[in-house]
Write a protein that holds these residues in place. Sequence first.
Motif, PDB file in Angstrom:
ATOM      1  N   GLN A   1      -2.109 -37.734  20.530  1.00  0.00           N
ATOM      2  CA  GLN A   1      -1.610 -36.488  21.108  1.00  0.00           C
ATOM      3  C   GLN A   1      -0.600 -35.764  20.221  1.00  0.00           C
ATOM      4  OE1 GLN A   1      -0.107 -38.134  24.785  1.00  0.00           O
ATOM      5  NE2 GLN A   1      -2.032 -37.757  25.878  1.00  0.00           N
ATOM      6  N   GLN A   2       0.214 -36.510  19.488  1.00  0.00           N
ATOM      7  CA  GLN A   2       1.255 -35.908  18.653  1.00  0.00           C
ATOM      8  C   GLN A   2       1.354 -36.614  17.297  1.00  0.00           C
ATOM      9  OE1 GLN A   2       4.395 -36.566  21.671  1.00  0.00           O
ATOM     10  NE2 GLN A   2       4.695 -34.335  21.686  1.00  0.00           N
ATOM     11  N   PRO A   3       0.295 -36.635  16.541  1.00  0.00           N
ATOM     12  CA  PRO A   3       0.314 -37.375  15.269  1.00  0.00           C
ATOM     13  C   PRO A   3       1.336 -36.833  14.277  1.00  0.00           C
ATOM     14  CG  PRO A   3      -1.618 -35.966  15.400  1.00  0.00           C
ATOM     15  CD  PRO A   3      -1.002 -35.960  16.758  1.00  0.00           C
ATOM     16  N   GLU A   4       1.707 -35.570  14.418  1.00  0.00           N
ATOM     17  CA  GLU A   4       2.686 -34.985  13.503  1.00  0.00           C
ATOM     18  C   GLU A   4       4.068 -35.629  13.648  1.00  0.00           C
ATOM     19  OE1 GLU A   4       3.103 -32.785  17.354  1.00  0.00           O
ATOM     20  OE2 GLU A   4       1.419 -33.513  16.129  1.00  0.00           O
ATOM     21  N   ARG A   5       4.302 -36.374  14.710  1.00  0.00           N
ATOM     22  CA  ARG A   5       5.582 -37.048  14.914  1.00  0.00           C
ATOM     23  C   ARG A   5       5.633 -38.413  14.232  1.00  0.00           C
ATOM     24  NH1 ARG A   5       7.059 -37.659  21.007  1.00  0.00           N
ATOM     25  NH2 ARG A   5       8.852 -38.656  19.995  1.00  0.00           N
ATOM     26  N   ILE A   6       4.540 -38.800  13.598  1.00  0.00           N
ATOM     27  CA  ILE A   6       4.453 -40.150  13.024  1.00  0.00           C
ATOM     28  C   ILE A   6       4.377 -40.074  11.506  1.00  0.00           C
ATOM     29  CG2 ILE A   6       3.091 -42.265  12.928  1.00  0.00           C
ATOM     30  CD1 ILE A   6       2.053 -41.609  15.719  1.00  0.00           C
ATOM     31  N   ASP A   7       5.157 -40.886  10.827  1.00  0.00           N
ATOM     32  CA  ASP A   7       5.058 -41.015   9.376  1.00  0.00           C
ATOM     33  C   ASP A   7       4.840 -42.468   8.994  1.00  0.00           C
ATOM     34  OD1 ASP A   7       5.012 -40.344   6.692  1.00  0.00           O
ATOM     35  OD2 ASP A   7       7.160 -40.645   6.473  1.00  0.00           O
ATOM     36  N   VAL A   8       5.886 -43.304   9.042  1.00  0.00           N
ATOM     37  CA  VAL A   8       5.746 -44.723   8.748  1.00  0.00           C
ATOM     38  C   VAL A   8       5.793 -45.506  10.053  1.00  0.00           C
ATOM     39  CG1 VAL A   8       6.749 -46.733   7.586  1.00  0.00           C
ATOM     40  CG2 VAL A   8       6.795 -44.489   6.468  1.00  0.00           C
ATOM     41  N   VAL A   9       4.777 -46.312  10.276  1.00  0.00           N
ATOM     42  CA  VAL A   9       4.711 -47.197  11.440  1.00  0.00           C
ATOM     43  C   VAL A   9       4.814 -48.630  10.949  1.00  0.00           C
ATOM     44  CG1 VAL A   9       3.316 -48.005  13.378  1.00  0.00           C
ATOM     45  CG2 VAL A   9       3.221 -45.591  12.699  1.00  0.00           C
ATOM     46  N   VAL A  10       5.672 -49.439  11.565  1.00  0.00           N
ATOM     47  CA  VAL A  10       5.733 -50.860  11.229  1.00  0.00           C
ATOM     48  C   VAL A  10       5.404 -51.656  12.481  1.00  0.00           C
ATOM     49  CG1 VAL A  10       8.246 -51.044  11.657  1.00  0.00           C
ATOM     50  CG2 VAL A  10       7.096 -52.701  10.175  1.00  0.00           C
ATOM     51  N   GLY A  11       4.526 -52.642  12.296  1.00  0.00           N
ATOM     52  CA  GLY A  11       4.103 -53.425  13.444  1.00  0.00           C
ATOM     53  C   GLY A  11       3.773 -54.845  13.072  1.00  0.00           C
ATOM     54  N   SER A  12       3.705 -55.682  14.072  1.00  0.00           N
ATOM     55  CA  SER A  12       3.318 -57.076  13.874  1.00  0.00           C
ATOM     56  C   SER A  12       1.855 -57.140  13.437  1.00  0.00           C
ATOM     57  CB  SER A  12       3.513 -57.852  15.172  1.00  0.00           C
ATOM     58  OG  SER A  12       2.599 -57.377  16.167  1.00  0.00           O
ATOM     59  N   ASN A  13       1.401 -58.338  13.135  1.00  0.00           N
ATOM     60  CA  ASN A  13       0.049 -58.524  12.618  1.00  0.00           C
ATOM     61  C   ASN A  13      -1.007 -57.913  13.542  1.00  0.00           C
ATOM     62  OD1 ASN A  13      -1.933 -59.563  10.865  1.00  0.00           O
ATOM     63  ND2 ASN A  13      -0.823 -61.488  10.633  1.00  0.00           N
ATOM     64  N   LEU A  14      -0.925 -58.217  14.812  1.00  0.00           N
ATOM     65  CA  LEU A  14      -1.910 -57.711  15.772  1.00  0.00           C
ATOM     66  C   LEU A  14      -1.728 -56.224  16.028  1.00  0.00           C
ATOM     67  CD1 LEU A  14      -4.179 -58.156  17.839  1.00  0.00           C
ATOM     68  CD2 LEU A  14      -2.402 -58.777  19.508  1.00  0.00           C
ATOM     69  N   PHE A  15      -0.499 -55.804  16.300  1.00  0.00           N
ATOM     70  CA  PHE A  15      -0.260 -54.397  16.608  1.00  0.00           C
ATOM     71  C   PHE A  15      -0.580 -53.512  15.412  1.00  0.00           C
ATOM     72  CE2 PHE A  15       3.123 -55.297  20.127  1.00  0.00           C
ATOM     73  CZ  PHE A  15       2.129 -55.866  20.896  1.00  0.00           C
ATOM     74  N   GLY A  16      -0.197 -53.954  14.208  1.00  0.00           N
ATOM     75  CA  GLY A  16      -0.499 -53.177  13.013  1.00  0.00           C
ATOM     76  C   GLY A  16      -1.989 -53.065  12.765  1.00  0.00           C
ATOM     77  N   ASP A  17      -2.716 -54.122  13.061  1.00  0.00           N
ATOM     78  CA  ASP A  17      -4.168 -54.121  12.895  1.00  0.00           C
ATOM     79  C   ASP A  17      -4.809 -53.089  13.817  1.00  0.00           C
ATOM     80  OD1 ASP A  17      -6.700 -54.809  12.096  1.00  0.00           O
ATOM     81  OD2 ASP A  17      -6.668 -56.824  12.941  1.00  0.00           O
ATOM     82  N   ILE A  18      -4.413 -53.093  15.067  1.00  0.00           N
ATOM     83  CA  ILE A  18      -4.990 -52.168  16.046  1.00  0.00           C
ATOM     84  C   ILE A  18      -4.630 -50.720  15.716  1.00  0.00           C
ATOM     85  CG2 ILE A  18      -4.900 -51.445  18.461  1.00  0.00           C
ATOM     86  CD1 ILE A  18      -4.437 -54.447  19.135  1.00  0.00           C
ATOM     87  N   LEU A  19      -3.361 -50.468  15.437  1.00  0.00           N
ATOM     88  CA  LEU A  19      -2.922 -49.092  15.182  1.00  0.00           C
ATOM     89  C   LEU A  19      -3.523 -48.516  13.915  1.00  0.00           C
ATOM     90  CD1 LEU A  19       0.839 -49.310  16.210  1.00  0.00           C
ATOM     91  CD2 LEU A  19      -1.005 -48.121  17.437  1.00  0.00           C
ATOM     92  N   SER A  20      -3.727 -49.353  12.894  1.00  0.00           N
ATOM     93  CA  SER A  20      -4.285 -48.826  11.652  1.00  0.00           C
ATOM     94  C   SER A  20      -5.742 -48.418  11.830  1.00  0.00           C
ATOM     95  CB  SER A  20      -4.135 -49.840  10.517  1.00  0.00           C
ATOM     96  OG  SER A  20      -4.756 -51.062  10.841  1.00  0.00           O
ATOM     97  N   ASP A  21      -6.484 -49.147  12.645  1.00  0.00           N
ATOM     98  CA  ASP A  21      -7.860 -48.740  12.918  1.00  0.00           C
ATOM     99  C   ASP A  21      -7.898 -47.470  13.753  1.00  0.00           C
ATOM    100  OD1 ASP A  21      -8.634 -50.954  11.513  1.00  0.00           O
ATOM    101  OD2 ASP A  21      -9.973 -51.745  13.066  1.00  0.00           O
ATOM    102  N   LEU A  22      -6.985 -47.345  14.693  1.00  0.00           N
ATOM    103  CA  LEU A  22      -6.906 -46.109  15.483  1.00  0.00           C
ATOM    104  C   LEU A  22      -6.553 -44.936  14.574  1.00  0.00           C
ATOM    105  CD1 LEU A  22      -6.846 -44.478  18.091  1.00  0.00           C
ATOM    106  CD2 LEU A  22      -4.471 -45.251  18.433  1.00  0.00           C
ATOM    107  N   ALA A  23      -5.594 -45.132  13.682  1.00  0.00           N
ATOM    108  CA  ALA A  23      -5.201 -44.062  12.765  1.00  0.00           C
ATOM    109  C   ALA A  23      -6.375 -43.639  11.892  1.00  0.00           C
ATOM    110  CB  ALA A  23      -4.036 -44.519  11.898  1.00  0.00           C
ATOM    111  N   ALA A  24      -7.148 -44.617  11.425  1.00  0.00           N
ATOM    112  CA  ALA A  24      -8.323 -44.288  10.611  1.00  0.00           C
ATOM    113  C   ALA A  24      -9.345 -43.511  11.431  1.00  0.00           C
ATOM    114  CB  ALA A  24      -8.941 -45.565  10.063  1.00  0.00           C
ATOM    115  N   ALA A  25      -9.513 -43.887  12.688  1.00  0.00           N
ATOM    116  CA  ALA A  25     -10.497 -43.215  13.538  1.00  0.00           C
ATOM    117  C   ALA A  25     -10.161 -41.749  13.761  1.00  0.00           C
ATOM    118  CB  ALA A  25     -10.606 -43.935  14.882  1.00  0.00           C
ATOM    119  N   VAL A  26      -8.867 -41.414  13.870  1.00  0.00           N
ATOM    120  CA  VAL A  26      -8.500 -40.024  14.128  1.00  0.00           C
ATOM    121  C   VAL A  26      -8.442 -39.197  12.843  1.00  0.00           C
ATOM    122  CG1 VAL A  26      -7.229 -40.622  16.214  1.00  0.00           C
ATOM    123  CG2 VAL A  26      -5.995 -40.401  14.050  1.00  0.00           C
ATOM    124  N   THR A  27      -8.617 -39.837  11.706  1.00  0.00           N
ATOM    125  CA  THR A  27      -8.597 -39.089  10.442  1.00  0.00           C
ATOM    126  C   THR A  27      -9.923 -39.156   9.708  1.00  0.00           C
ATOM    127  OG1 THR A  27      -7.618 -41.023   9.343  1.00  0.00           O
ATOM    128  CG2 THR A  27      -6.117 -39.303  10.096  1.00  0.00           C
TER     129      THR A  27
END
Length: 353
Positions: A228-254
């Motif tokens: 909804q607001q990707p412009e508010r995001i620059d660097v995301v840091v997450g645990s192994n599982l959370f980072g894995d999920i969020l990076s695939d979501l980020a790839a899907a929206v780009t």
Amino acid sequence: MNTYRIASIPGDGIGVDVQAEARKVLDRAARRFEFGLEWTEFDWSCERYLETGRMMPEDGIEQLAGFDQILLGAVGFPGVPDHVSLWGLLIPVRRAFSQYVNLRPVRLLPGTTSVLRDRTADELEMVIVRENSEGEYSELGGRQNRGLPGEFALQESVFTRVGVERIVRYAFELAQTRTGRVVSATKSNGIIHTMPFWDEIFAEVAEEFPTVHSEQCHIDALAARMVQQPERIDVVVGSNLFGDILSDLAAAVTGGLGMAPSGNINPAREHPSMFEAVHGSAPDIAGQGIANPVAQILAGTMMLEHLGEAEAARAVYTAVEQVLATGEVATPDLGGKATTAELGSAIADAVQA
């Protein structure tokens, strides 16, 4: 002239197809910028597992230790469970070489269309810093009472102060080179021990970086913000599982996983790092010459940057943008009719131009 020793592991499926194109492009960049890439290819894969019972030989880590970097295609093959391929090759390499940073830059590239159609490339540009060595991806646990009504599985997460501190500090240092914003993915309202521990350490490290804007956000809310607001995001840091999920979501929206590279980084450079596309092996289209090689080529740019060949890395990235922007040479997933090799050759030619 510098010559770098690179271990090439094409893996399975389209990993073989896209690896060939990445090597083609990187070799062209090496010639232009006058350094050498000495490739050694390893047949470690799920297909090898079906033949030998191992993804890689017992001394595989020792064989890789002498290389400057590793370029990995993709692993996965029908008949081999995903946990076998993951724990038989990727995770042992990541942990043996202390590749505790999984870095996934995400950006909307020319010629691609986001599912968020009203967003621009500037709004869809972020980087995911995923903890890559511990967290939820732990071997601790097991299954009890197999086959009985009371059967259960127990999976333990491992969060160490050293592991959390170093990945969070890496994210803050990276944010200082970008827009100065970092957000931590957490779920401390539901996960009672590990996530409050993560949050506490994040807050402690944040005090060391007063010029960086930091915040903590529950992963479900952060996933919604990414859409909804990707412009508010620059660097995301997450645990192994959370980072894995969020990076695939980020790839899907780009534009999809076919455009997303990643690096398994050893920041201290004491061991080789390993670079790969985010996408899987897609065995259903392997060998058909229709796979998109862009993610693997961009993984190669990350490898060049890590080697210190920043100018060559920029040239390859620019070549990718130029070729995609024209739309004249595009694989079917990008709306074109070009083959994997034709797109790879077009990018290689653009590097040399």
